[in-house]
Motif scaffolding. Structure first.
Motif, PDB file in Angstrom:
ATOM      1  N   ALA A   1      91.388  86.288  51.495  1.00 52.31           N
ATOM      2  CA  ALA A   1      90.048  85.867  51.070  1.00 52.31           C
ATOM      3  C   ALA A   1      90.137  84.985  49.832  1.00 52.31           C
ATOM      4  N   TYR A   2      90.979  85.371  48.884  1.00 50.07           N
ATOM      5  CA  TYR A   2      91.150  84.547  47.681  1.00 50.07           C
ATOM      6  C   TYR A   2      91.783  83.202  48.029  1.00 50.07           C
ATOM      7  N   ILE A   3      92.755  83.207  48.927  1.00 52.56           N
ATOM      8  CA  ILE A   3      93.398  81.965  49.334  1.00 52.56           C
ATOM      9  C   ILE A   3      92.378  81.041  50.001  1.00 52.56           C
ATOM     10  N   HIS A   4      91.530  81.622  50.847  1.00 50.36           N
ATOM     11  CA  HIS A   4      90.484  80.857  51.534  1.00 50.36           C
ATOM     12  C   HIS A   4      89.497  80.280  50.525  1.00 50.36           C
ATOM     13  N   GLY A   5      89.072  81.095  49.575  1.00 44.24           N
ATOM     14  CA  GLY A   5      88.121  80.621  48.580  1.00 44.24           C
ATOM     15  C   GLY A   5      88.693  79.540  47.689  1.00 44.24           C
ATOM     16  N   LEU A   6      89.970  79.664  47.330  1.00 38.04           N
ATOM     17  CA  LEU A   6      90.612  78.678  46.462  1.00 38.04           C
ATOM     18  C   LEU A   6      90.617  77.293  47.101  1.00 38.04           C
ATOM     19  N   LYS A   7      90.746  77.238  48.416  1.00 35.09           N
ATOM     20  CA  LYS A   7      90.751  75.946  49.110  1.00 35.09           C
ATOM     21  C   LYS A   7      89.437  75.191  48.919  1.00 35.09           C
ATOM     22  N   HIS A   8      88.356  75.943  48.680  1.00 34.23           N
ATOM     23  CA  HIS A   8      87.036  75.320  48.567  1.00 34.23           C
ATOM     24  C   HIS A   8      86.539  75.239  47.125  1.00 34.23           C
ATOM     25  N   ALA A   9      87.322  75.747  46.173  1.00 33.39           N
ATOM     26  CA  ALA A   9      86.908  75.746  44.768  1.00 33.39           C
ATOM     27  C   ALA A   9      87.105  74.365  44.155  1.00 33.39           C
ATOM     28  N   THR A  10      86.201  73.996  43.250  1.00 29.38           N
ATOM     29  CA  THR A  10      86.300  72.709  42.570  1.00 29.38           C
ATOM     30  C   THR A  10      86.530  72.864  41.074  1.00 29.38           C
ATOM     31  N   GLY A  11      86.605  74.102  40.584  1.00 29.30           N
ATOM     32  CA  GLY A  11      86.802  74.331  39.157  1.00 29.30           C
ATOM     33  C   GLY A  11      88.254  74.174  38.738  1.00 29.30           C
ATOM     34  N   SER A  12      88.455  73.882  37.452  1.00 26.03           N
ATOM     35  CA  SER A  12      89.806  73.808  36.897  1.00 26.03           C
ATOM     36  C   SER A  12      90.287  75.188  36.449  1.00 26.03           C
ATOM     37  N   PHE A  13      89.360  76.160  36.406  1.00 25.85           N
ATOM     38  CA  PHE A  13      89.694  77.553  36.122  1.00 25.85           C
ATOM     39  C   PHE A  13      89.072  78.434  37.193  1.00 25.85           C
ATOM     40  N   ILE A  14      89.780  79.494  37.573  1.00 25.30           N
ATOM     41  CA  ILE A  14      89.341  80.348  38.671  1.00 25.30           C
ATOM     42  C   ILE A  14      89.221  81.797  38.198  1.00 25.30           C
TER      43      ILE A  14
END
Length: 250
Positions: free
Chosen positions: A91-104
């Motif tokens: 789930a985190y890997i999937h979400g990271l693909k769509h994130a646009t932030g420089s910090f997560i």
């Protein structure tokens, strides 16, 4: 004389924070956690987005998320659902693909992790230009509330074993409230092989191996108010297997 509260961190130019929020049967908790995230990010003047990764919840969590997106806007509430429950790590890997932030940020959606700690995470990261900041229940004024003795003993025992076997350089290896530099999280994800709850543990072990700088913020972990805990016998067995695997391969 009353003490003044420290001012919240103000947004740095170009800084954006993506919150990855995996959900499964969290329709009661999701509106409140999203409201709190909007509140604390808004008060801090930070650019942010909340990415909801719902794993086919049968209780209508996705429908609630769609309503929240309508309320707060599609630029703030990003929906990236999956058809079925595939595990926390993926789930985190999937979400990271769509994130646009420089910090997560990664955190739980069940209100166990209170967004009020977010400004302290950000201050700690900025003060030391840290690669990872992890919430800890086992240092300073951190703690666990709402658990019975059995749950506390399991948690303490699991953390003790990980400290002895893995020496991770962090006091709370099984927690899941963290802030990563995006580039750091991407490198860690590439190396991690765990998919479930062990994913959190492996991330910190890999971070230590790669000599990433790690800071900690004491947090209060509060047991969920609504819904049932996802921690069961299968998860405990999976944790034990994952711990043995990490010990033998790292």
């Amino acid at each position: 004389m009353s003490r003044r509260k420290p001012s919240p961190p103000r947004g740095f130019s170009g800084d954006k924070y993506s919150v990855l929020l995996p959900t499964y049967n969290e329709r009661e908790n999701l509106p409140l956690i999203v409201w709190l995230l909007v509140k604390y990010f808004g008060e801090s003047g930070l650019d942010y987005e909340v990415i909801v990764i719902d794993d086919g919840s049968p209780d209508g969590t996705l429908e609630v998320a769609q309503q929240l997106q309508h309320i707060y806007g599609p630029d703030k509430i990003i929906l990236r659902p999956r058809a079925k429950k595939l595990g926390l790590g993926t789930a985190y890997i999937h979400g990271l693909k769509h994130a646009t932030g420089s910090f997560i940020f990664i955190m739980d959606a069940d209100l166990s992790h209170h967004p009020k700690f977010i400004p302290e995470f950000i201050r700690t990261q900025r003060d030391g230009d840290l690669d990872v900041v992890s919430g800890t229940r086992y240092k300073g004024n951190g703690g666990v509330y709402g658990w019975d003795l059995r749950r506390k003993l399991i948690s303490r025992g699991a953390n003790f074993l990980t400290q002895v076997l893995l020496r991770p350089g962090a006091s709370d290896l099984t927690g899941s409230f963290r802030l990563y530099k995006r580039s750091v999280l991407e490198r860690l994800v590439e190396r991690c092989v765990s998919k479930g709850y062990v994913f959190q543990m492996e991330m910190m072990v890999r971070a230590r191996q790669l000599n990433f700088s790690i800071g900690e913020v004491p947090i209060s972990f509060v047991d969920r108010v609504y819904g049932e805990s996802k921690l069961g016998g299968n998860e405990i067995v999976s944790f034990a297997k994952g711990l043995i695997t990490l010990f033998s391969t790292t």
